[in-house]
Design an enzyme around this catalytic site. Structure first.
Site, PDB file in Angstrom:
ATOM      1  N   ASP A  95     -17.195 -30.271  23.374  1.00  0.00           N
ATOM      2  CA  ASP A  95     -18.498 -30.055  23.996  1.00  0.00           C
ATOM      3  C   ASP A  95     -19.495 -31.016  23.338  1.00  0.00           C
ATOM      4  O   ASP A  95     -19.900 -30.814  22.199  1.00  0.00           O
ATOM      5  CB  ASP A  95     -18.886 -28.584  23.771  1.00  0.00           C
ATOM      6  CG  ASP A  95     -20.311 -28.275  24.205  1.00  0.00           C
ATOM      7  OD1 ASP A  95     -21.065 -29.212  24.531  1.00  0.00           O
ATOM      8  OD2 ASP A  95     -20.669 -27.080  24.190  1.00  0.00           O
TER       9      ASP A  95
ATOM     10  N   GLN B 274     -24.681 -31.675  22.518  1.00  0.00           N
ATOM     11  CA  GLN B 274     -25.677 -31.993  21.481  1.00  0.00           C
ATOM     12  C   GLN B 274     -25.424 -33.343  20.797  1.00  0.00           C
ATOM     13  O   GLN B 274     -26.184 -33.718  19.912  1.00  0.00           O
ATOM     14  CB  GLN B 274     -25.716 -30.890  20.422  1.00  0.00           C
ATOM     15  CG  GLN B 274     -26.201 -29.542  20.927  1.00  0.00           C
ATOM     16  CD  GLN B 274     -27.641 -29.578  21.433  1.00  0.00           C
ATOM     17  OE1 GLN B 274     -28.422 -30.472  21.111  1.00  0.00           O
ATOM     18  NE2 GLN B 274     -27.992 -28.618  22.268  1.00  0.00           N
TER      19      GLN B 274
HETATM   20  N1  PMP Z   1     -23.006 -26.541  24.738  1.00  0.00           N
HETATM   21  C1  PMP Z   1     -23.955 -26.749  23.829  1.00  0.00           C
HETATM   22  C2  PMP Z   1     -23.573 -27.055  22.414  1.00  0.00           C
HETATM   23  C3  PMP Z   1     -25.294 -26.697  24.221  1.00  0.00           C
HETATM   24  O1  PMP Z   1     -26.252 -26.897  23.308  1.00  0.00           O
HETATM   25  C4  PMP Z   1     -25.610 -26.420  25.557  1.00  0.00           C
HETATM   26  C5  PMP Z   1     -27.047 -26.315  26.025  1.00  0.00           C
HETATM   27  N2  PMP Z   1     -27.875 -25.540  25.187  1.00  0.00           N
HETATM   28  C6  PMP Z   1     -24.576 -26.220  26.460  1.00  0.00           C
HETATM   29  C7  PMP Z   1     -23.284 -26.288  26.021  1.00  0.00           C
HETATM   30  C8  PMP Z   1     -24.812 -25.904  27.898  1.00  0.00           C
HETATM   31  O2  PMP Z   1     -25.407 -26.965  28.555  1.00  0.00           O
HETATM   32  P1  PMP Z   1     -25.853 -26.806  30.063  1.00  0.00           P
HETATM   33  O3  PMP Z   1     -26.744 -25.607  30.116  1.00  0.00           O
HETATM   34  O4  PMP Z   1     -26.555 -28.066  30.374  1.00  0.00           O
HETATM   35  O5  PMP Z   1     -24.615 -26.602  30.863  1.00  0.00           O
END
Ligand code: PMP
Length: 417
Positions: free
Chosen positions: A200, A203
């Protein structure tokens, strides 16, 4: 202000209206979403103003141009992360990209007894969908527990990632602890055990260079809106052989090869996962954001963000009433995303005090409830600068947060004199 501040119109938006009574906006919630530079806004507006046609469908010139812009954006994204264009699927965001892997890869392959390993600190979008996969397949979640400095322990990695592990799901950079996890070590262990890695990058994208080949991950996800591009466009990177082996999970136009009355065949490559009219303007906006970042360069971006993180974390450590969750030192394996609490004050109140000085930080559980439970709190505040922020804004944050408890009790006293 920083030399990049002026590129971001929304950072100046409130100045005219409220400028006489409020200090300028110090936007320190970049982990939630970033602002967009003018070049991105112009690219999006320019597409709708000058082109705007459904891609792939028409032979007329604006439709062909639309196709070319959309596919060109895919190539730019691929180049940005050291991948090939046919390894890039456009999604709405990180969440959708991870869901795609869960549905098209994990649900197809996992069996009872299989394991999915992940840190307890994962964002809900890299946790809840794996709970669903486990319910459907009989697989089991196995949690890694970062230590009090937010780090993963080598011995735990070896213990928890074993022959039963089929997937390791992990953030590149934690959105709460700020830890930059040792992905290459995790990938090496996972691959030794025959597991794939879902990274993921929500960040990390936009803050450090990403090279999928060097990281060696099998899947990666990120959101445009956290890297200076519009909301509503995201990316899944998937290794070609894995992507080719995965069935689609949304069906409709654009993803088919031939449709018969009772069965259909599907496109090869990423388009198989992009049913319906795509977000062309979003993809163009993402390509414009990549162009903007590339022109500044990651050496510069990382250097500014490191200096801001040093100033921020050192300053926060010096405040007696403040608790940092995660590593309290600005080491190289830590980003400038910092979750914290103020002793004796509710995080929402702290965030409201900061807002009264026009400083924007996040308060809540940051989509990481299991981690907060382990930290022994329900919520926290989170401050997350990026390269358009300034040392001055960090100092304003530190000054205000230092006096936050006093401000809160003074307000309570004024309500109940
Ligand atoms: N993973 C992480 C580590 C995040 O910080 C975020 C957003 N806060 C997400 C996933 C989800 O991102 P999104 O809402 O754009 O799908």
């Amino acid at each position: 202000s920083s030399c990049y501040y002026k590129d971001f119109p929304a950072l100046r938006a409130l100045e005219g209206e409220l400028g006489y009574s409020l200090p300028p906006l110090a936007y320190l919630d970049n982990a939630a979403t970033t602002h967009k530079p003018s070049t991105v806004l112009e690219a999006v507006e320019g597409y709708y103003r000058d082109c705007n046609a459904n891609p792939y469908r028409g032979v007329y010139r604006t439709s062909v141009a639309s196709t070319r812009l959309y596919e060109g954006s895919r190539a730019i994204v691929a180049d940005f992360i050291g991948a090939k264009a046919d390894e890039i699927v456009f999604t709405r965001n990180t969440t959708e990209a991870i869901n795609l892997v869960a549905h098209c890869f994990a649900l197809e392959r996992l069996r009872p007894g299989d394991e999915i390993a992940l840190p307890i600190s994962e964002h809900h979008s890299n946790l809840v969908v794996w709970q669903h996969v486990c319910e459907k397949t009989g697989a089991k979640l196995v949690f890694l527990h970062p230590d009090k400095n937010g780090r993963l322990r080598d011995n735990e990695m070896e213990e928890k990632i074993g022959p039963a592990t089929k997937i390791v799901a992990i953030a590149h950079v934690s959105n709460v602890l700020g830890t930059i996890f040792p992905i290459e070590r995790i990938v090496s262990r996972a691959h030794d055990m025959g597991a794939v890695v879902m990274l993921d990058c929500a960040q990390s994208a936009g803050h450090r260079p990403l090279d999928m080949k060097r990281l060696g991950v099998d899947f990666a996800a990120f959101s445009g809106h956290k890297m200076y591009a519009p909301m509503g466009i995201g990316v899944l990177y998937a290794r070609t052989d894995l992507l080719e082996s995965m069935p689609p999970y949304m069906f409709g136009g654009e993803m088919i090869d031939a449709v018969h009355e009772r069965h259909s065949t599907f496109e090869a490559g990423p388009k198989r996962f992009e049913a319906g009219t795509p977000n062309v303007a979003g993809a163009i906006g993402l390509a414009a954001a990549i162009d903007y970042l590339t022109r500044i360069g990651f050496d510069e971006i990382e250097s500014i963000e490191r200096d801001l993180a040093n100033r921020l974390i050192d300053g926060m450590r010096a405040i007696d009433s403040l608790r940092i969750y995660g590593n309290p030192y600005p080491t190289l394996d830590r980003s400038g995303v910092v979750a914290f609490g103020v002793v004796g004050a509710h995080p929402q109140d702290v965030a409201l005090v900061l807002d009264s000085r026009n400083i924007a930080v996040r308060s809540g559980s940051h989509c990481a409830q299991p981690l907060h439970r382990r930290l022994g709190v329900e919520q926290s505040c989170r401050v997350s600068p990026c390269f358009y922020n300034t040392p001055d804004e960090i100092d304003r944050f530190l000054d205000t947060v230092e006096g936050a408890r006093r401000t809160i009790s003074r307000r309570i006293m004024s309500v109940f004199p």
